[in-house]
Scaffold this active site. Structure first.
Site, PDB file in Angstrom:
ATOM      1  CG  HIS A 146      -1.743   1.160   1.283  1.00 15.78           C
ATOM      2  ND1 HIS A 146      -3.097   1.163   1.288  1.00 15.78           N
ATOM      3  CD2 HIS A 146      -1.246   2.313   1.602  1.00 15.78           C
ATOM      4  CE1 HIS A 146      -3.632   2.304   1.412  1.00 15.78           C
ATOM      5  NE2 HIS A 146      -2.540   2.988   1.672  1.00 15.78           N
ATOM      6  CD  GLU A 147       1.540   3.532   3.677  1.00 14.83           C
ATOM      7  OE1 GLU A 147       1.802   4.423   2.971  1.00 14.83           O
ATOM      8  OE2 GLU A 147       0.538   3.341   4.293  1.00 14.83           O
TER       9      GLU A 147
ATOM     10  CG  HIS B  84       0.174   5.989  -0.597  1.00  8.23           C
ATOM     11  ND1 HIS B  84      -0.596   6.525  -1.531  1.00  8.23           N
ATOM     12  CD2 HIS B  84      -0.149   5.456   0.251  1.00  8.23           C
ATOM     13  CE1 HIS B  84      -1.918   6.146  -0.834  1.00  8.23           C
ATOM     14  NE2 HIS B  84      -1.484   5.773   0.228  1.00  8.23           N
TER      15      HIS B  84
END
Length: 266
Positions: free
Chosen positions: A58-59, A62
């Site tokens: 998820h990170e 980003h």
């Protein structure tokens, strides 16, 4: 030469992440084969490991999107190595989400990578950077539920199937929560570039309290029930009923006493 080596190191997958992925794989094998005497412990390790892997991805989503949008600083910060220890708020990004899974079986979103927004031009790019994380959870949920909506459950052990169902629930709840238009969450980050400067300035002081607001709202029984009904609706659309996730959650929380799957012929 030095610059090239540094850039290569900035993007090399961290041994920490590889170790987590290895533990997840071994635990998944133990769940699938029934190798462990207590399937609950194997399910706990498998789901927790997979959940941490999804948080790292998820990170990473980003950071990777920010890199291609103009923020080249993410590499030097270690965000492209998938190392959870490199996040600006490891407590918010890893520790609290894992604790919430253990306590209540909900995929709490975390806040983690610091993007230098001043390096990025274009509102669509800012929105895409914020959307990249929740979209990773959506993709993870689709992968976890693939045996269900593909009708490929033959040969999949019941314990492994229930573990996947619970993991899918975590991904769906994380995506839904992250997409809420609350300051500090990705949902607000998606719409923020399109808001007026005045509105953004008024909302900015509340951003650090977004997660606390979500936590407080979920303690309200009516809202909690509505939220999980929505998550169950999404999962049913992907072929998973509430009983599957119920069994997966109870297997995961092995310290409460795992359900007797032998009564189900599993």
């Amino acid at each position: 030469m030095t610059t090239a080596t540094a850039r290569s190191g900035d993007r090399r997958i961290s041994p920490v992440f590889l170790g987590i992925a290895a533990v997840t794989a071994v635990a998944g094998w133990a769940v699938w084969t029934g190798f462990a005497d207590n399937p609950g412990i194997a399910v706990f390790l498998f789901v927790t490991g997979a959940w941490i892997v999804s948080l790292c991805l998820h990170e990473y989503a980003h950071a990777r999107t920010a890199l291609h949008s103009g923020d080249i600083s993410v590499g030097a910060k270690g965000y492209l190595t998938l190392n959870p220890l490199k996040y600006t708020h490891a407590l918010l990004s890893i520790v609290l989400p894992v604790l919430f899974v253990i306590m209540g079986g909900i995929g709490l979103p975390g806040g983690a990578v610091f993007i230098e927004r001043g390096r990025i031009r274009g509102r669509w790019r800012h929105s895409l950077i914020s959307a990249a994380g929740p979209l990773t959870n959506v993709l993870f949920a689709v992968v976890c539920t693939a045996p269900y909506w593909l009708g490929a459950l033959d040969g999949v052990p019941g314990t492994f199937r229930f573990a996947l169902a619970f993991l899918a629930l975590l991904q769906v709840t994380a995506a839904l929560l992250n997409l809420l238009p609350i300051p500090g969450l990705d949902g607000y980050g998606i719409i923020e570039p399109w808001l007026s400067h005045g509105i953004r300035r008024q909302v900015e002081p509340f951003a650090p309290f977004g997660l606390l607001a979500v936590f407080a709202l979920l303690w309200i029984p009516e809202l909690n029930g509505w939220f999980f009904d929505l998550a169950d609706t999404v999962l049913r659309g992907l072929g998973i009923d509430g009983y599957e996730t119920f069994l997966g959650r109870h297997l995961y929380r092995f310290w409460e006493g795992s359900p007797d799957l032998s009564r189900l012929g599993l």
